[in-house]
Design an enzyme around this catalytic site. Structure first.
Site, PDB file in Angstrom:
ATOM      1  N   GLU A 167      -7.974 -38.873  -4.318  1.00  0.00           N
ATOM      2  CA  GLU A 167      -7.097 -37.753  -3.979  1.00  0.00           C
ATOM      3  C   GLU A 167      -6.554 -37.020  -5.212  1.00  0.00           C
ATOM      4  OE1 GLU A 167      -4.182 -39.206  -1.193  1.00  0.00           O
ATOM      5  OE2 GLU A 167      -5.694 -39.539   0.352  1.00  0.00           O
ATOM      6  N   GLU A 351     -10.697 -41.868   4.461  1.00  0.00           N
ATOM      7  CA  GLU A 351      -9.394 -42.314   4.981  1.00  0.00           C
ATOM      8  C   GLU A 351      -9.059 -41.507   6.217  1.00  0.00           C
ATOM      9  OE1 GLU A 351      -5.980 -42.296   2.383  1.00  0.00           O
ATOM     10  OE2 GLU A 351      -7.135 -43.209   0.745  1.00  0.00           O
TER      11      GLU A 351
HETATM   12  O1  IFM Z   1      -1.063 -44.435   1.644  1.00  0.00           O
HETATM   13  C1  IFM Z   1      -1.723 -43.257   1.324  1.00  0.00           C
HETATM   14  C2  IFM Z   1      -2.862 -43.550   0.375  1.00  0.00           C
HETATM   15  O2  IFM Z   1      -2.425 -44.143  -0.794  1.00  0.00           O
HETATM   16  C3  IFM Z   1      -3.601 -42.279   0.011  1.00  0.00           C
HETATM   17  N1  IFM Z   1      -3.922 -41.493   1.173  1.00  0.00           N
HETATM   18  C4  IFM Z   1      -2.917 -41.281   2.168  1.00  0.00           C
HETATM   19  C5  IFM Z   1      -2.277 -42.589   2.555  1.00  0.00           C
HETATM   20  C6  IFM Z   1      -1.191 -42.349   3.632  1.00  0.00           C
HETATM   21  O3  IFM Z   1      -0.177 -41.524   3.136  1.00  0.00           O
END
Ligand code: IFM
Length: 436
Positions: A167, A351
């Site tokens: 990210e 994710e």
């Molecule tokens: O917990 C985070 C993760 O570290 C990165 N992506 C989003 C998740 C939820 O906020």
């Protein structure tokens, strides 16, 4: 959850994701201090000033957690490696116990028939490098290359896939412009530099891993589908700016060797000299792209200096994070990304999941509904020709949700943060029924 594996293409990968600082217990095993430790120790940054010193104690409970993954029927596990666990000062002296830990993690996955999907960096920058300016300092690309060579020199022969940075928007914008994550800056010049250097570091790390002979290398970006809160031209402009900063900046660098004009209007003057010459490195070819997706945002115009947008609340059902549930955004991102940037390149949802105020004995039916709707959205994208090859839920277990501490529960497995006991939730059972 009315799916079977036959509802997805042959060989489709199902897995879960976690990250080092959020689960391992950073206080154990000789890891060095990080920018998250000092950010959390500064009053007002993190709910109850909680940190990742113990987290889920995955460092000592790794085998239990890997057994949970195996019982779930996961094909792959997306984990991250902590830079400061491997190199406590960011450079120089190696912490052998840290390398051993990731060695055991990878072997433990392989023994259970689970593919190790590594992410090199998920936000806990060693303090020694933060002291030198962290992501603002161009040298971070070579520091990161050194870390990449060190950790992948040990586990790169056995990981199934690897991505340098989780990210980049969070590393760049959220941490240097919004100030919500470590190092908590609110500075446009720092932002411009961090957003560019994170891509430069990504590109150099890919080259290091190619030189080591590794394959199946990708990038993982997060996205929020932005929609205008009205029809006024300045609202539409604000929405395009939000989309450019959040969703198109990193894809532009990785796949088009350019940054969107809406971003250059604000950040252009603050980018490091010669930034245009870095695209040969930044756009080093990849084997896949991962999309992290949770929600959409409604955007309106805001007066004042660039970027002139603000988020407004929407009417949709919300998760414990206050994020609207909008599965259509996942479908539309998959379609748009393939059409505008990646073509036939394999895509993964790296994710997706929701926070819910779960207890260990109440069924998390809201999460089952959320995952079902997003898996349906993924299937719609596949039906429209998107080369989606896998889907990872966030997260295997409840963990440290950064500035929001331990309250926001994203796990398929409940963690009691006093006893550290793990209890699989109803969503875990629902997935296990057809993943196994
Ligand atoms: O917990 C985070 C993760 O570290 C990165 N992506 C989003 C998740 C939820 O906020």
């Amino acid at each position: 959850m009315n799916f079977s594996r036959a509802d997805f293409p042959e060989g489709f990968i199902f897995g879960t994701a976690t990250s080092a600082y959020q689960i391992e217990g950073h206080g154990f095993g000789g890891a060095g201090p990080t920018q998250w430790d000092s950010f959390a120790a500064t009053p007002g940054n993190v709910v109850r000033a909680e940190n990742g010193a113990v987290a889920c104690d995955h460092y000592h409970r790794m085998n239990t957690d890997l057994d949970l993954l195996a019982d779930l029927g996961a094909d792959a596990y997306r984990f991250s490696t902590s830079w400061a666990r491997v190199l406590p000062d960011g450079r120089g002296q190696v912490n052998e116990a840290g390398l051993d830990f990731y060695d055991r993690l990878v072997d433990g996955l392989l023994e259970r028939g689970i593919k190790p999907a590594a992410t090199l960096y998920h936000w806990e920058l060693p303090s020694a490098l933060a002291d030198l300016g962290g992501w603002r300092n161009r040298d971070i690309a070579s520091w990161f290359a050194y870390f990449t060579a060190t950790i992948m020199g040990r586990i790169g022969d056995r990981v199934w896939s690897a991505a340098p940075i989780n990210e980049p928007w969070c590393v760049g914008w959220l941490s240097h412009f919004d100030g919500h994550h470590a190092p908590g800056l609110r500075d446009i010049r720092a932002t411009a530099r961090a957003m560019h250097h994170v891509l430069l570091a990504h590109g150099q790390a890919i080259q290091v891993m190619r030189d080591l002979g590794m394959s199946n290398l990708g990038a993982v970006c997060n996205f929020e589908w932005s929609q205008p809160a009205g029809n006024a031209p300045e609202t539409l402009r604000a929405t395009a700016t939000y989309d450019a900063i959040y969703n198109r900046f990193f894809l532009g660098g990785l796949f088009k060797r350019s940054y969107p004009t809406e971003v250059l209007v604000g950040l252009g003057a603050h980018l490091p000299r010669g930034w245009q010459d870095d695209f040969d490195t930044i756009a080093t070819p990849l084997d896949w792209l991962g999309l992290n997706y949770y929600t959409r945002k409604l955007i309106d115009h805001a007066p004042g200096p660039w970027p002139n947008y603000r988020e407004v609340g929407g009417p949709l059902e919300k998760t414990q994070m206050g994020w609207e549930v909008y599965p259509e955004g996942l479908r539309d991102f998959l379609i748009r990304t393939a059409a505008d940037y990646t073509g036939d390149l394999p895509l993964y949802v790296t994710e997706n999941g929701m926070a819910n105020p779960d207890t260990h004995n109440t069924p998390d039916t809201a999460r089952i509904a959320y995952l079902t709707r997003h898996l349906d959205a993924a299937r719609e994208a596949i039906a429209q020709g998107v080369p989606l090859k896998g889907y990872f839920t966030w997260s295997l277990m409840d963990n440290y949700e950064w500035a929001l501490g331990y309250d926001k529960r994203f796990g398929l497995v409940h963690v009691d943060f006093d006893s550290l006991q793990r209890t699989p939730k109803a969503s875990y059972q629902a997935l296990a029924k057809w993943w196994r």
